[in-house]
Design a protein around this motif. Sequence first.
Motif, PDB file in Angstrom:
ATOM      1  N   ILE A  31       0.874  -1.169   0.000  1.00  0.00           N
ATOM      2  CA  ILE A  31       0.000   0.000   0.000  1.00  0.00           C
ATOM      3  C   ILE A  31       0.911   1.218   0.000  1.00  0.00           C
ATOM      4  O   ILE A  31       1.656   1.452   0.944  1.00  0.00           O
ATOM      5  CB  ILE A  31      -0.951  -0.015   1.208  1.00  0.00           C
ATOM      6  N   VAL A  32       0.850   1.968  -1.102  1.00  0.00           N
ATOM      7  CA  VAL A  32       1.756   3.111  -1.262  1.00  0.00           C
ATOM      8  C   VAL A  32       1.099   4.429  -0.863  1.00  0.00           C
ATOM      9  O   VAL A  32       1.752   5.460  -0.851  1.00  0.00           O
ATOM     10  CB  VAL A  32       2.315   3.195  -2.706  1.00  0.00           C
ATOM     11  N   GLY A  33      -0.191   4.387  -0.526  1.00  0.00           N
ATOM     12  CA  GLY A  33      -0.853   5.605  -0.080  1.00  0.00           C
ATOM     13  C   GLY A  33      -2.309   5.377   0.275  1.00  0.00           C
ATOM     14  O   GLY A  33      -2.953   4.475  -0.248  1.00  0.00           O
ATOM     15  N   ILE A  34      -2.771   6.230   1.205  1.00  0.00           N
ATOM     16  CA  ILE A  34      -4.188   6.246   1.562  1.00  0.00           C
ATOM     17  C   ILE A  34      -4.640   7.701   1.486  1.00  0.00           C
ATOM     18  O   ILE A  34      -4.094   8.567   2.178  1.00  0.00           O
ATOM     19  CB  ILE A  34      -4.422   5.672   2.974  1.00  0.00           C
ATOM     20  N   ALA A  35      -5.621   7.949   0.630  1.00  0.00           N
ATOM     21  CA  ALA A  35      -6.128   9.315   0.416  1.00  0.00           C
ATOM     22  C   ALA A  35      -7.508   9.450   1.043  1.00  0.00           C
ATOM     23  O   ALA A  35      -8.285   8.496   1.075  1.00  0.00           O
ATOM     24  CB  ALA A  35      -6.187   9.607  -1.078  1.00  0.00           C
ATOM     25  N   LYS A  36      -7.799  10.676   1.511  1.00  0.00           N
ATOM     26  CA  LYS A  36      -9.087  10.942   2.152  1.00  0.00           C
ATOM     27  C   LYS A  36     -10.040  11.733   1.262  1.00  0.00           C
ATOM     28  O   LYS A  36     -11.197  11.937   1.625  1.00  0.00           O
ATOM     29  CB  LYS A  36      -8.868  11.673   3.473  1.00  0.00           C
ATOM     30  N   ILE A  46      -0.326  10.289  -9.291  1.00  0.00           N
ATOM     31  CA  ILE A  46       0.755  10.864 -10.106  1.00  0.00           C
ATOM     32  C   ILE A  46       2.114  10.600  -9.467  1.00  0.00           C
ATOM     33  O   ILE A  46       3.061  10.201 -10.141  1.00  0.00           O
ATOM     34  CB  ILE A  46       0.517  12.372 -10.321  1.00  0.00           C
ATOM     35  N   GLU A  47       2.212  10.781  -8.162  1.00  0.00           N
ATOM     36  CA  GLU A  47       3.490  10.631  -7.463  1.00  0.00           C
ATOM     37  C   GLU A  47       3.915   9.178  -7.268  1.00  0.00           C
ATOM     38  O   GLU A  47       5.081   8.840  -7.404  1.00  0.00           O
ATOM     39  CB  GLU A  47       3.421  11.311  -6.085  1.00  0.00           C
ATOM     40  N   LYS A  48       2.970   8.315  -6.931  1.00  0.00           N
ATOM     41  CA  LYS A  48       3.297   6.944  -6.525  1.00  0.00           C
ATOM     42  C   LYS A  48       3.158   5.914  -7.648  1.00  0.00           C
ATOM     43  O   LYS A  48       3.594   4.779  -7.489  1.00  0.00           O
ATOM     44  CB  LYS A  48       2.403   6.501  -5.360  1.00  0.00           C
ATOM     45  N   THR A  49       2.547   6.284  -8.759  1.00  0.00           N
ATOM     46  CA  THR A  49       2.301   5.392  -9.913  1.00  0.00           C
ATOM     47  C   THR A  49       1.868   3.984  -9.490  1.00  0.00           C
ATOM     48  O   THR A  49       2.566   3.003  -9.737  1.00  0.00           O
ATOM     49  CB  THR A  49       3.531   5.311 -10.843  1.00  0.00           C
ATOM     50  N   PRO A  50       0.702   3.895  -8.857  1.00  0.00           N
ATOM     51  CA  PRO A  50       0.230   2.584  -8.408  1.00  0.00           C
ATOM     52  C   PRO A  50      -0.218   1.719  -9.580  1.00  0.00           C
ATOM     53  O   PRO A  50      -0.488   2.218 -10.679  1.00  0.00           O
ATOM     54  CB  PRO A  50      -0.964   2.942  -7.527  1.00  0.00           C
ATOM     55  N   ASP A  51      -0.312   0.429  -9.312  1.00  0.00           N
ATOM     56  CA  ASP A  51      -0.868  -0.497 -10.291  1.00  0.00           C
ATOM     57  C   ASP A  51      -2.386  -0.529 -10.177  1.00  0.00           C
ATOM     58  O   ASP A  51      -3.098  -0.654 -11.169  1.00  0.00           O
ATOM     59  CB  ASP A  51      -0.328  -1.914 -10.037  1.00  0.00           C
TER      60      ASP A  51
END
Length: 160
Positions: A31-36, A46-51
């Motif tokens: 998990i590269v990020g959790i946004a609210k 844009i920053e983490k380029t998730p799959d």
Amino acid sequence: MENLKIIIADDMDIISERIKNIIEKRENTEIVGIAKDGEEEKKMIIEKTPDLVFTDNQMPKINGVDVIKEFLNLENRPYFVLVTGDRDIEIMRNMYEYKVVTIINKPFEDKDVIQAINEYMAIKENQVKEEIETKNIVKIENTKQSLWEKIKKFFLRINK
């Protein structure tokens, strides 16, 4: 195998935490990020380029559907799983047109999140197979062209 990079976007902490806890039990996921909210989600994508992105539909600032639309034409766009309490048929129909992996309806079970990841993995596996098949077809075509050129040269020498 490289880790599957995932972002979770939901304005309800309890939902984000639940999805996070389910995903963390799975190997080869990160998990590269959790946004609210939708704005934070866009920046993270844009920053983490998730799959893969698990996104809620109803969030502050920008809703999940609009976030998905914004990334539609991006070449290396992530895949999305829409997590929603909405039962709007039109939204559901549009999501499949936007190539969303699946829709998870709230309330959901652990197996729904696992199934969404499995569906993503199946899509990626099929893409890899298609890429390999395409490369093999190109190689065969190149070989056929090369052989054809050799045959033409051979017959040109014989006819002299």
